[in-house]
Design a protein around this motif. Structure first.
Motif, PDB file in Angstrom:
ATOM      1  N   ALA A  23      -7.217 -38.150 -23.770  1.00 62.11           N
ATOM      2  CA  ALA A  23      -7.784 -39.111 -22.820  1.00 62.11           C
ATOM      3  C   ALA A  23      -6.690 -39.793 -22.012  1.00 62.11           C
ATOM      4  N   ASP A  24      -6.969 -39.999 -20.724  1.00 60.02           N
ATOM      5  CA  ASP A  24      -6.062 -40.765 -19.866  1.00 60.02           C
ATOM      6  C   ASP A  24      -6.315 -42.260 -20.061  1.00 60.02           C
ATOM      7  N   PRO A  25      -5.366 -43.108 -19.649  1.00 63.67           N
ATOM      8  CA  PRO A  25      -5.570 -44.558 -19.779  1.00 63.67           C
ATOM      9  C   PRO A  25      -6.800 -45.020 -19.000  1.00 63.67           C
ATOM     10  N   LYS A  26      -7.500 -46.003 -19.541  1.00 63.19           N
ATOM     11  CA  LYS A  26      -8.613 -46.617 -18.813  1.00 63.19           C
ATOM     12  C   LYS A  26      -8.044 -47.659 -17.855  1.00 63.19           C
ATOM     13  N   LEU A  27      -8.349 -47.528 -16.582  1.00 62.51           N
ATOM     14  CA  LEU A  27      -7.824 -48.441 -15.568  1.00 62.51           C
ATOM     15  C   LEU A  27      -8.968 -49.148 -14.866  1.00 62.51           C
ATOM     16  N   LEU A  28      -9.007 -50.472 -14.995  1.00 64.66           N
ATOM     17  CA  LEU A  28      -9.977 -51.292 -14.272  1.00 64.66           C
ATOM     18  C   LEU A  28      -9.315 -51.830 -13.014  1.00 64.66           C
ATOM     19  N   ILE A  29      -9.836 -51.448 -11.861  1.00 65.60           N
ATOM     20  CA  ILE A  29      -9.367 -51.993 -10.586  1.00 65.60           C
ATOM     21  C   ILE A  29     -10.325 -53.113 -10.185  1.00 65.60           C
ATOM     22  N   VAL A  30      -9.816 -54.326 -10.127  1.00 73.37           N
ATOM     23  CA  VAL A  30     -10.640 -55.470  -9.706  1.00 73.37           C
ATOM     24  C   VAL A  30     -10.457 -55.640  -8.210  1.00 73.37           C
ATOM     25  N   ALA A  31     -11.488 -55.295  -7.474  1.00 69.22           N
ATOM     26  CA  ALA A  31     -11.431 -55.339  -6.010  1.00 69.22           C
ATOM     27  C   ALA A  31     -11.533 -56.780  -5.524  1.00 69.22           C
ATOM     28  N   PRO A  32     -10.936 -57.069  -4.376  1.00 67.75           N
ATOM     29  CA  PRO A  32     -11.036 -58.434  -3.843  1.00 67.75           C
ATOM     30  C   PRO A  32     -12.452 -58.765  -3.403  1.00 67.75           C
ATOM     31  N   MET A  33     -12.857 -59.978  -3.655  1.00 72.28           N
ATOM     32  CA  MET A  33     -14.125 -60.503  -3.146  1.00 72.28           C
ATOM     33  C   MET A  33     -13.758 -61.490  -2.039  1.00 72.28           C
ATOM     34  N   SER A  34     -13.380 -60.919  -0.892  1.00 71.28           N
ATOM     35  CA  SER A  34     -12.857 -61.767   0.184  1.00 71.28           C
ATOM     36  C   SER A  34     -13.389 -61.350   1.551  1.00 71.28           C
ATOM     37  N   GLY A  35     -14.541 -60.719   1.558  1.00 74.31           N
ATOM     38  CA  GLY A  35     -15.157 -60.379   2.835  1.00 74.31           C
ATOM     39  C   GLY A  35     -15.398 -58.902   3.033  1.00 74.31           C
ATOM     40  N   HIS A  36     -14.518 -58.051   2.501  1.00 78.85           N
ATOM     41  CA  HIS A  36     -14.706 -56.609   2.607  1.00 78.85           C
ATOM     42  C   HIS A  36     -15.299 -56.047   1.325  1.00 78.85           C
ATOM     43  N   TYR A  37     -15.893 -54.885   1.451  1.00 82.24           N
ATOM     44  CA  TYR A  37     -16.465 -54.211   0.281  1.00 82.24           C
ATOM     45  C   TYR A  37     -15.352 -53.574  -0.550  1.00 82.24           C
ATOM     46  N   ALA A  38     -15.706 -53.205  -1.778  1.00 82.15           N
ATOM     47  CA  ALA A  38     -14.736 -52.570  -2.671  1.00 82.15           C
ATOM     48  C   ALA A  38     -14.242 -51.239  -2.119  1.00 82.15           C
ATOM     49  N   PRO A  96      -5.906 -38.991 -10.430  1.00 81.11           N
ATOM     50  CA  PRO A  96      -5.248 -37.922 -11.196  1.00 81.11           C
ATOM     51  C   PRO A  96      -4.623 -38.398 -12.503  1.00 81.11           C
ATOM     52  N   TYR A  97      -4.438 -39.714 -12.651  1.00 83.37           N
ATOM     53  CA  TYR A  97      -3.662 -40.223 -13.783  1.00 83.37           C
ATOM     54  C   TYR A  97      -4.457 -41.110 -14.738  1.00 83.37           C
ATOM     55  N   ALA A  98      -5.655 -41.527 -14.354  1.00 81.96           N
ATOM     56  CA  ALA A  98      -6.359 -42.518 -15.171  1.00 81.96           C
ATOM     57  C   ALA A  98      -7.868 -42.344 -15.078  1.00 81.96           C
ATOM     58  N   ASP A  99      -8.546 -42.901 -16.069  1.00 81.58           N
ATOM     59  CA  ASP A  99      -9.999 -42.999 -16.075  1.00 81.58           C
ATOM     60  C   ASP A  99     -10.330 -44.295 -15.337  1.00 81.58           C
ATOM     61  N   VAL A 100     -10.722 -44.178 -14.075  1.00 81.64           N
ATOM     62  CA  VAL A 100     -10.755 -45.320 -13.160  1.00 81.64           C
ATOM     63  C   VAL A 100     -12.146 -45.963 -13.096  1.00 81.64           C
ATOM     64  N   TYR A 101     -12.146 -47.295 -13.173  1.00 79.24           N
ATOM     65  CA  TYR A 101     -13.334 -48.116 -12.971  1.00 79.24           C
ATOM     66  C   TYR A 101     -13.007 -49.122 -11.868  1.00 79.24           C
ATOM     67  N   ILE A 102     -14.030 -49.550 -11.119  1.00 78.95           N
ATOM     68  CA  ILE A 102     -13.792 -50.555 -10.075  1.00 78.95           C
ATOM     69  C   ILE A 102     -14.972 -51.519 -10.000  1.00 78.95           C
TER      70      ILE A 102
END
Length: 424
Positions: free
Chosen positions: A102-117, A129-135
């Motif tokens: 398994a690749d590392p679990k990566l949580l990307i916390v998107a900005p809540m500043s007017g634009h969408y994720a 290519p390097y991680a199990d990505v969540y956003i």
């Protein structure tokens, strides 16, 4: 009534926008002889420019259907794995062979500043290519019924903590811009309680941790105006008939106006160049413009309570660096962070979060061992280049990957790396 007037104006222009769209189709149709002349292309370009500048841009799609893992192309599927009224957690599930480590679990916390994720589409694509990505896919406040209640900075921190609990141990978190403060606060609160679901590593990118350092125009505006000015001038009610009718919000179109006014000459030049690309039949140049502005001009509303609390806490009172920030009455103490490795990344030419504002996190998290803290300044990039673009992919991504694989809870002993405390 300003929001209502904005909606009324948008509705009033609709017939003209439909007419312009029809004219564009007529003069760009290859069966029309004029479409092969500069005159015809000029008319089509004028019509398209009018339609695009008066349009409301909807939420874009991520559109990430595949990536390359271990030199092989694999399918990617978006799946909502956690949901609340103001946020969905999206997992980009890769079709990997069974039995693979398994690749590392990566949580990307998107900005809540007017634009969408989706503004972080390039960030997600580069990390797949390097991680199990969540956003975190934040919801447009105008689309959330008032019956769902309020959403403020404390709720934002609660959401982040809940997501950590959903993902489980050995998760890595990346906060891009605005969420640097609430993510740092969430991690501090979890470490103070000995929460075993605290992330293994925390990457803060171009975030306003301490806006007293090299303050930008955005920072100075908040200090000069004060909270009452923002409450009286930029908070409006969502008009009928959208789901969030009567909810107090900071409208996305106001935030977009602020962003564009900071570099107005650049945007005017970009649209002028777009017109010339269309006249010269330069399809590639025109398509690049469409791709960028379809994303840039798609904006969402923020709840009034979240916006005002953020402005007050981060930009006016500087509560976190002063040691005065609280979460539901509980002090937020970054010194409680001892086990989470910290990486901060800044752009040399960032005009949103000035140099040193993100690095300030190291001065707050003094109990993280020195060999588990890294700071990096990327030369020759602005705010957007910290998390997107060619330099991000070639120079920043390898450092992030090296960091999270070196300091993960399941990783081998960390190795000495040249990126530690690098300045460029």
């Amino acid at each position: 009534m300003f929001y209502q007037l904005y909606e009324l104006n948008h509705a009033a222009v609709q017939p003209f926008r439909a007419y312009a769209d029809a004219v564009k189709l007529l003069y760009s149709n290859p069966l029309n002889p004029f479409s092969h002349t500069p005159f015809g292309r000029s008319i089509a370009a004028t019509a398209e420019l009018f339609e695009r500048t008066t349009r409301r841009y909807g939420k874009p799609a991520f559109g990430l259907t595949q990536t390359v893992v271990d030199w092989k192309t694999v399918a990617v599927t978006e799946r909502v794995v956690w949901s609340r009224p103001f946020c969905n957690l999206i997992r980009f599930e890769r079709d990997l062979p069974g039995g693979r480590r398994a690749d590392p679990k990566l949580l990307i916390v998107a900005p809540m500043s007017g634009h969408y994720a989706t503004l972080l589409r390039g960030t997600v694509e580069a990390m797949l290519p390097y991680a199990d990505v969540y956003i975190t896919d934040w919801t447009d406040a105008r689309m959330v019924p008032a019956a769902e209640g309020t959403f403020d900075l404390d709720d934002y921190i609660d959401y982040v903590i809940d997501i950590f609990h959903k993902l489980g141990p050995d998760t890595h978190v990346m906060a891009v811009c605005q969420p640097s403060v609430p993510v740092l606060a969430a991690v501090a609160l979890m470490e103070a309680k000995g929460d075993r679901f605290a992330p293994a590593t925390m990457t803060l990118m171009g975030g306003p941790v301490d806006t007293r350092r090299n303050p930008t125009a955005v920072n100075l505006l908040a200090e000069e105006k004060g909270l009452d000015w923002f409450r009286d001038n930029v908070i409006m009610q969502v008009p009928w008939p959208v789901p969030g009718f009567s909810r107090d919000v900071y409208p996305g179109f106001l935030q977009l106006s602020g962003f564009m006014s900071m570099n107005l000459d650049r945007h005017i030049t970009a649209h002028k160049d777009f017109f010339m690309h269309l006249v010269k039949n330069d399809g590639d140049g025109a398509e690049k413009h469409r791709d960028f502005y379809d994303e840039y001009l798609a904006v969402m509303d923020l709840t009034a309570e979240f916006y005002l609390q953020t402005v007050d806490t981060v930009f006016i009172r500087h509560a976190l660096p002063k040691g005065e920030m609280t979460h539901r009455g509980t002090p937020v103490d970054p010194k409680a962070i001892r086990n989470v490795a910290l990486l901060t990344i800044e752009g040399e030419n960032d005009d949103i979060s000035g140099l040193g504002q993100t690095e300030a996190a190291h001065g707050l998290c003094v109990n993280i061992p020195e060999d588990r803290r890294v700071h990096y300044v990327q030369p020759a990039v602005g705010h957007y280049g910290v998390f997107n673009g060619s330099r991000f992919r070639s120079e920043i991504v390898p450092r992030i990957v090296d960091f999270i694989t070196s300091y993960g809870n399941a990783a081998p002993a960390p190795k000495v790396r040249e990126t530690r405390k690098a300045k460029g």
